[in-house]
Design an enzyme around this catalytic site. Structure first.
Site, short mmCIF file in Angstrom:
data_model
loop_
_atom_site.label_atom_id
_atom_site.label_comp_id
_atom_site.label_asym_id
_atom_site.label_seq_id
_atom_site.Cartn_x
_atom_site.Cartn_y
_atom_site.Cartn_z
N ARG A 186 124.71 21.21 -12.79
CA ARG A 186 125.39 21.73 -11.61
C ARG A 186 125.73 23.20 -11.86
O ARG A 186 126.16 23.56 -12.95
CB ARG A 186 126.70 20.95 -11.32
N GLU A 244 124.45 27.44 -3.80
CA GLU A 244 123.10 27.23 -3.25
C GLU A 244 123.14 27.17 -1.73
O GLU A 244 124.10 26.64 -1.17
CB GLU A 244 122.53 25.92 -3.77
N HIS A 279 116.78 23.82 -6.83
CA HIS A 279 117.45 22.53 -6.98
C HIS A 279 116.51 21.36 -6.70
O HIS A 279 116.75 20.55 -5.82
CB HIS A 279 118.68 22.44 -6.05
#
Lengths: 328, 339
Positions: free
Chosen positions: A245, A274, A292
């Site tokens: 993360r 993000e 991601h």
């Protein structure tokens, strides 16, 4: 006026606030005789109004990185009994509130470990051996014009520190061993039966490592755990790989360290905000970015769908859940 | 007058090692990279004489040549050097040396041994992960600002469970196999000879190997038999979902055919460190997201070059001390490449 009829069948409803990636790619896997989906995102109503109007009897909800389950949302779901995470993490779920109310939580433990580890190794070798940068060099016609590309650094013999030796961390370790790397780790607790040297904190691990691979969960202890002090300990040749993360790393400090050459490079699948990427990273050849998606393969997604649907069907059949996390 | 140390020969007494063309090591690390107190270099590339004349002028004194991939040792060259007894090359590949002629003349050949195998194998794995999981393409996507504007990038393909076919199970091929097993791949191979105590499935020809794998990895030497080994039939057998990785030599693959297959979507993708006419790369590849390219630098790490330095200097010093070479090539076992 709302067109949808949310009570077209008698099947119990599973609330989906925003579709997790696995649902977006494989919706047909979520067709079940035990439940139907209540798709909040298809409504024009603001979320709290939607929940108050339609979700009063909802017992199950899906969650993923983009679809957090906060205390506020839980409050609007008086019948909620289970939160089913449809992605690798559960940091977006208010676990304390769930525990307090006796709401079960399940994750997709294990199904993503191999793909995540493959991508972590991919990022590590890319940064060390400058593969993406070399590809760009060739693509821009520079091989012809400028000759050979700068040297990379050998992977074998490198000391690689894994932060968090859970499913992802162990899968990464197994692969690193095949390349002749020396595996070290830090975790909340030392793991018995694991052959790798354990470090009690990330700073000590960084001092002894040539690269750090972040594989741990995001929680209050790990937020901004990788800070300037840790990065300086890692050193000018050091490389950071983050597949966990974004918020585990103090991003502002990492960008500064990269720009100033205080660490050697980074491979990042996740960021703090993000899909916003710090602009400074765009120009750095020693940084490899990924949107991601380290766990995004059709095979991994299908396995995750099966596990998520399996947990939901078990719940609605009063059978034991397949991958409950509430004992941690 | 300063005292003269009689233990070491003066520069003029040192034996000559001929270098035909500037080796990559010198370009990167300078011309003293292989220096030794036991020999000196005779640099043909520094002379204004055309090569044949230069060789004639120094013919008698040359016992050893230091060669690299871009500096072939042909029968013509060997012919002009009656006292040549050793060729040392900085590469693991030997296709640029006329091995038949060396065998005939009793000239020993020493290569880079296995020092490059690990870095090569690491590159192979990286190229495969990159093509399957779109690492470089996704990096481009994000750095062009497309993540915020266009959203998610397409799914990659899982590495685990893929059937990997290795063409040439030598040292590099074995290192590749070992790594890919850790990723959950299954390994099969084709080689000149079946290897007795190896747990992987053997296919007697490359076409059958290609038909039964998801990723074809070229790890063999370039010889007369392997020139354009990977041709239309093999690529067709590999199929639409197949990936090819080449870190060996460009001419092992029919490049024109490979480019056509990639452009027309007849194979899934390719990872290429070598090309038929380096540094020229077919322009059609530049636009393809399913191709990852590197400029023939699969072994270019600082650490490998240091290992190379020790091997090259070690071989030459051993030769001039009449000691066994460190990495002698068994010429009886080597097929020829006519070039």
């Amino acid at each position: 006026m709302e067109q949808c009829d949310y009570r077209s069948q008698d099947l119990p409803q599973v609330l989906v606030i925003k579709p997790p990636p696995i649902l977006t790619f494989f919706e047909d896997k979520f067709i079940s005789s035990k439940f139907q989906l209540l798709k909040a995102w298809e409504s024009t109503l603001p979320l709290d109004q939607f929940l108050t109007t339609y979700a009063g009897s909802v017992r199950a909800v899906l969650s993923s990185a983009d679809s957090p389950i906060t205390a506020d949302i839980i409050r609007l779901l008086p019948s909620l009994q289970i939160v089913v995470a449809a992605g690798a993490g559960i940091n977006q779920i208010d676990l304390n509130e769930c525990r307090r109310l006796g709401i079960a939580v399940t994750n997709v433990a294990g199904v993503f470990s191999d793909d995540g580890a493959d991508a972590a190794i991919g990022l590590l070798i890319d940064v060390l051996r400058k593969i993406s940068a070399a590809d760009r060099y060739v693509r821009n016609g520079l091989w012809h014009a400028k000759g050979d590309y700068p040297l990379g650094s050998k992977l074998g013999g490198k000391r690689v520190g894994i932060v968090g030796l859970g499913g992802f961390g162990l899968a990464v370790a197994k692969r690193l061993e095949a390349f002749g790397c020396i595996v070290l780790y830090n975790s909340r607790k030392q793991k018995p039966f694991v052959p790798y040297p354990f470090y009690t904190n990330v700073y000590e691990l960084a001092i002894d490592s040539d690269a750090l691979i972040i594989c741990c969960a995001l929680n209050a202890e790990t937020r901004h755990m990788i800070n300037r002090k840790v990065m300086l300990a890692l050193g000018k040749q050091g490389i950071i790989i983050n597949i966990a993360r974004g918020a585990i790393i103090n991003e502002k400090e990492m960008v500064e360290c990269l720009v100033k050459g205080e660490i050697g490079g980074a491979g990042l699948d996740v960021l703090e905000n993000e899909p916003n990427v710090p602009e400074e990273l765009f120009e750095l050849d020693n940084v490899v970015l990924s949107p991601h998606r380290v766990v995004f393969t059709p095979e991994g997604f299908m396995a995750a769908c099966e596990l998520v649907v399996g947990n939901l069907e078990a719940f609605f059949s009063d059978k034991p859940l397949l991958s409950s996390v509430m004992d941690e | 007058m300063a005292p003269h140390n009689n233990s070491y020969p003066s520069q003029h007494d040192l034996p000559n090692v001929l270098i035909l063309k500037l080796p990559p090591s010198f370009v990167i690390f300078g011309e003293h990279f292989f220096d030794s107190a036991k020999f000196r270099f005779l640099k043909a590339y520094e002379s204004s004489l055309p090569l044949p004349q230069f060789l004639l002028a120094h013919a008698q004194s040359v016992q050893a040549i230091l060669s690299s991939g871009g500096a072939p040792v042909t029968a013509d060259t060997i012919c002009l050097l009656p006292n040549l007894r050793l060729v040392v090359t900085t590469s693991q590949g030997l296709n640029h040396i006329d091995l038949s002629e060396c065998r005939r003349r009793g000239i020993a050949v020493a290569g880079a041994g296995t020092i490059f195998s690990a870095d090569c194998a690491d590159s192979v794995v990286e190229l495969l992960i990159d093509v399957l999981r779109k690492v470089s393409a996704a990096n481009r996507f994000v750095k062009q600002g497309l993540w915020s504007s266009q959203g998610d990038y397409p799914l990659g393909s899982k590495l685990g469970g893929k059937r990997v076919g290795i063409v040439g199970l030598g040292n590099i091929g074995s290192e590749v196999a070992k790594r890919l097993e850790a990723f959950g791949c299954s390994i099969s191979y084709n080689s000149r000879n079946k290897k007795p105590s190896v747990p992987y499935a053997f296919y007697p020809n490359v076409g059958e190997l290609a038909a039964n794998c998801d990723a074809l990895i070229i790890c063999c030497a370039l010889t007369d038999e392997t020139y354009h080994l990977i041709n239309k039939e093999v690529l067709s057998a590999l199929g639409k979902d197949g990936v090819i990785i080449n870190i060996a030599r460009g001419p092992i693959v029919d490049e024109k055919e490979l480019v056509r297959c990639l452009v027309e979507g007849e194979i899934r993708g390719a990872g290429l460190d070598v090309f038929e006419h380096e540094p020229d790369v077919p322009h059609e590849l530049f636009a393809l997201d399913n191709v990852v390219m590197s400029p023939h630098n699969a072994v270019f790490t600082r650490e490998s070059f240091e290992d190379l330095r020790k091997i090259v200097v070690g071989n030459l010093e051993a030769f001039f001390s009449n000691e066994p070479l460190l990495t002698a090539v068994n010429l009886d076992d080597q097929p020829h490449f006519s070039g």
